[in-house]
Scaffold this active site. Sequence first.
Site, mmCIF file in Angstrom:
data_model
loop_
_atom_site.group_PDB
_atom_site.id
_atom_site.type_symbol
_atom_site.label_atom_id
_atom_site.label_comp_id
_atom_site.label_asym_id
_atom_site.label_seq_id
_atom_site.Cartn_x
_atom_site.Cartn_y
_atom_site.Cartn_z
ATOM 1 N N GLY A 43 89.627 72.795 -19.347
ATOM 2 C CA GLY A 43 90.940 72.156 -19.210
ATOM 3 C C GLY A 43 92.066 73.012 -19.763
ATOM 4 N N CYS A 44 91.823 73.649 -20.881
ATOM 5 C CA CYS A 44 92.852 74.484 -21.494
ATOM 6 C C CYS A 44 93.124 75.725 -20.656
ATOM 7 C CB CYS A 44 92.455 74.846 -22.923
ATOM 8 S SG CYS A 44 92.325 73.376 -23.974
ATOM 9 N N THR A 45 92.094 76.228 -19.986
ATOM 10 C CA THR A 45 92.276 77.373 -19.095
ATOM 11 C C THR A 45 93.099 76.975 -17.876
ATOM 12 O OG1 THR A 45 90.240 78.410 -19.876
ATOM 13 C CG2 THR A 45 91.053 79.098 -17.709
#
Length: 152
Positions: A43-45
């Site tokens: 998700g952070c990527t």
Amino acid sequence: MAEQGDRAPDFELPDQDGKTHKLSDYAGKNVVLYFYPKALTSGCTVQACGVRDHTADYEHANAVVLGVSPDPQEKLREFADKEHLQFDLLGDEDHAVAEKYGVWVEKSMYGRTYWGFERSTFVIGPDGKIEHVFRKVKPVEHDDLVLAALSG
């Protein structure tokens, strides 16, 4: 907890290269301060690559984007290099800044509770006041929400 209309809490945090950033360094510009849970996760990527892919849109809005996570400098550098990120990632390892912004929260996964960063974004105006707050933002919706706020 920082809310819309408040003066944004100043901070001093190191980036992926060890350079110190203060919110006050960006007076006169829009600042997109986004908090994310952990570098190099799916998700952070997605969220970071969305920001990367909209660099021209953020520049057009006179906005500086700063991503903040509890990760150490080495992990931030690895994340920036792997995903070719052209904006600064700041490490808030002791979560002091996350606490000021109200995004250090109790979370739950698979029946286990723990403390971590809530995925939230603060759009701070050139005068240092918080203009928009997006809490628990979905990574794929992040740029659309933030860029609409910056253009509105």
